[in-house]
Design an enzyme around this catalytic site. Structure first.
Site, PDB file in Angstrom:
ATOM      1  N   TRP A 246      39.853  36.378  62.352  1.00  0.00           N
ATOM      2  CA  TRP A 246      38.683  36.702  63.167  1.00  0.00           C
ATOM      3  C   TRP A 246      37.490  37.063  62.304  1.00  0.00           C
ATOM      4  CZ3 TRP A 246      39.416  34.432  67.442  1.00  0.00           C
ATOM      5  CH2 TRP A 246      40.700  34.371  68.001  1.00  0.00           C
TER       6      TRP A 246
ATOM      7  N   ASP B  81      34.124  44.586  64.836  1.00  0.00           N
ATOM      8  CA  ASP B  81      34.898  43.898  65.871  1.00  0.00           C
ATOM      9  C   ASP B  81      36.127  44.760  66.159  1.00  0.00           C
ATOM     10  OD1 ASP B  81      36.512  42.307  67.425  1.00  0.00           O
ATOM     11  OD2 ASP B  81      36.510  40.579  66.066  1.00  0.00           O
TER      12      ASP B  81
ATOM     13  N   LYS C 158      42.432  42.900  75.677  1.00  0.00           N
ATOM     14  CA  LYS C 158      43.583  43.458  74.975  1.00  0.00           C
ATOM     15  C   LYS C 158      43.796  44.914  75.373  1.00  0.00           C
ATOM     16  CE  LYS C 158      42.431  40.300  71.341  1.00  0.00           C
ATOM     17  NZ  LYS C 158      43.452  39.302  71.611  1.00  0.00           N
TER      18      LYS C 158
HETATM   19  C1  LIG Z   1      40.031  40.846  66.509  1.00  0.00           C
HETATM   20  C2  LIG Z   1      39.626  39.735  67.426  1.00  0.00           C
HETATM   21  N1  LIG Z   1      38.355  39.330  67.428  1.00  0.00           N
HETATM   22  C3  LIG Z   1      37.942  38.332  68.233  1.00  0.00           C
HETATM   23  C4  LIG Z   1      38.811  37.688  69.088  1.00  0.00           C
HETATM   24  C5  LIG Z   1      38.308  36.594  69.963  1.00  0.00           C
HETATM   25  O1  LIG Z   1      38.089  37.101  71.226  1.00  0.00           O
HETATM   26  P1  LIG Z   1      37.592  36.235  72.456  1.00  0.00           P
HETATM   27  O2  LIG Z   1      38.729  35.362  72.857  1.00  0.00           O
HETATM   28  O3  LIG Z   1      37.218  37.269  73.470  1.00  0.00           O
HETATM   29  O4  LIG Z   1      36.421  35.449  72.011  1.00  0.00           O
HETATM   30  C6  LIG Z   1      40.141  38.082  69.129  1.00  0.00           C
HETATM   31  C7  LIG Z   1      41.083  37.418  70.051  1.00  0.00           C
HETATM   32  O5  LIG Z   1      42.278  37.477  69.959  1.00  0.00           O
HETATM   33  C8  LIG Z   1      40.562  39.133  68.269  1.00  0.00           C
HETATM   34  O6  LIG Z   1      41.840  39.539  68.259  1.00  0.00           O
END
Ligand SMILES: Cc1ncc(COP(=O)(O)O)c(C=O)c1O
Length: 362
Positions: free
Chosen positions: A104, A173, A197
């Site tokens: 991510w 994030d 989550k």
């Molecule tokens: C730490 C993290 N950041 C970003 C995301 C992406 O999130 P989204 O699907 O809401 O774009 C995730 C998804 O699993 C994640 O675990």
């Protein structure tokens, strides 16, 4: 009739507190005496205003935020934040520091690079397959912000505490550990988290922003991609994801009133994670993939002696009412996600199953 429920270790969308689901069920046909469902009422109505204001107030209380911060609800998931952050906060003559701790973070970096923004990747744990959190990082004093991923959902690592950045605001994030423990607000400029989550259903992204950062947004950024658009209208510039925000509000109410706040939540999360890590540390059958001082308390990633056993483990667990234990497709192995709504009892059931599986296959 009692609904059939399993112990849910999904990485996201993930378990929600049962009492929240029951409250939704109860409210579904007639929300707050309106004679309509929450999905059928105007986002400009008093009942919805009460919901969004309550969600904002609870977020601020739970995270211990003062009036410098504003709480926003956006669409586009955490992934859209990857693009919006450099778009809003990196003008031509400024640069930002990014730390790469896995999938991510790498995606966030890529979105800044696509826009041709000046960024420095000041640390990375790619050299050891992202199994650790980098230490002793040298941040650039003049950076506009430092971007971090507080919990690495796929790699099973997390920052025990945020690094000292010499006053440069951290943009974090927190998709997979938001509200799992108290935060260090004084170090933060912005936090964001896809709700699906730890705080609700998919469809809404929680953003907390320090208001002075809003002054950095260049005129050229389109309306819907500007933080100041949402900040000026309490996230009601256009139709927001009403149902998702309503569910987030119920989850936050549960956190405040039933759990008793984030310090209590954190203590319970520590206890849950320790049950699994202790089991894995005690014998060689299950092997965690994260280095000890970098372990996530939310996503516990582990391997078994071989892939056949891993597949068998996931299959048999499912047959025993323990779902969602397969590792992310990019890394394989197994993963137990122990978000806030996963009860201690669920983790105890998983530990029992793991002991039995080891006895039969070890
Ligand atoms: C730490 C993290 N950041 C970003 C995301 C992406 O999130 P989204 O699907 O809401 O774009 C995730 C998804 O699993 C994640 O675990």
């Amino acid at each position: 009739m009692m609904a059939h429920r399993i112990y849910n270790f999904n990485p996201g969308p993930a378990a929600l507190p049962l009492c929240v689901l029951e409250e939704i069920q109860q409210d579904l046909l007639d929300f707050s005496g309106s004679g309509m469902s929450i999905t059928e009422i105007s986002h400009r109505s008093k009942p919805f205003d009460d919901v969004i204001n309550d969600a904002v107030a609870r977020t601020k209380r739970l995270l211990g935020l003062d009036d410098k911060f504003q709480v926003l609800f956006l669409q586009g998931g955490a992934s859209m934040q990857f693009a919006m952050i450099p778009m809003n906060f990196l003008a031509e003559n400024s640069s930002a520091d990014y730390v790469d701790t896995g999938t991510w973070s790498s995606k966030a970096i890529k979105e800044a690079e696509i826009q041709g923004k000046a960024i420095n990747v000041v640390a990375s744990s790619a050299d050891k397959n992202y199994s650790y959190i980098p230490r002793d990082i040298k941040f650039n004093e003049g950076a506009a912000f430092v971007h971090l991923t507080s919990n690495n959902t796929i790699k099973g690592t997390g920052w025990a505490e945020l690094p000292d950045t010499n006053g440069v605001p951290i943009i974090c994030d927190m998709s997979s550990d938001i509200m799992s423990k108290p935060i260090e607000a004084q170090k933060l400029g912005l936090i964001y988290a896809g709700a699906q989550k730890n705080v609700g259903p998919a469809g809404v992204c929680l953003v907390v922003i320090r208001q002075d950062l809003l002054d950095l947004v260049p005129e050229s950024v389109p309306t819907m991609l500007r933080y100041d658009t949402y900040a000026a209208k309490n996230s009601l510039y256009n139709t927001p994801p009403c149902f998702a925000i309503y569910t987030v509000d119920l989850v936050l109410k549960w956190l405040e009133e039933t759990v008793g706040g984030l310090a209590k939540m954190a203590a319970l999360n520590q206890k849950k994670a320790a049950l699994l890590y202790d089991l894995m540390d005690a014998a060689g059958f299950y092997r965690t993939t994260a280095e000890t001082d970098s372990r996530s308390l939310m996503n516990i990633t582990f391997r078994l002696p071989n892939e056949d056993l891993e597949q068998q483990f996931v299959r048999q667990a499912q047959q025993n009412g323990l779902g969602g234990l397969k590792g992310h497709r990019s890394v394989g192995g197994c993963r137990a996600s122990l978000y806030n709504a996963v009860a201690l009892e669920a983790v105890e059931a998983l530990v029992d199953f793991m002991k039995t599986f080891e006895t039969q296959n070890g």
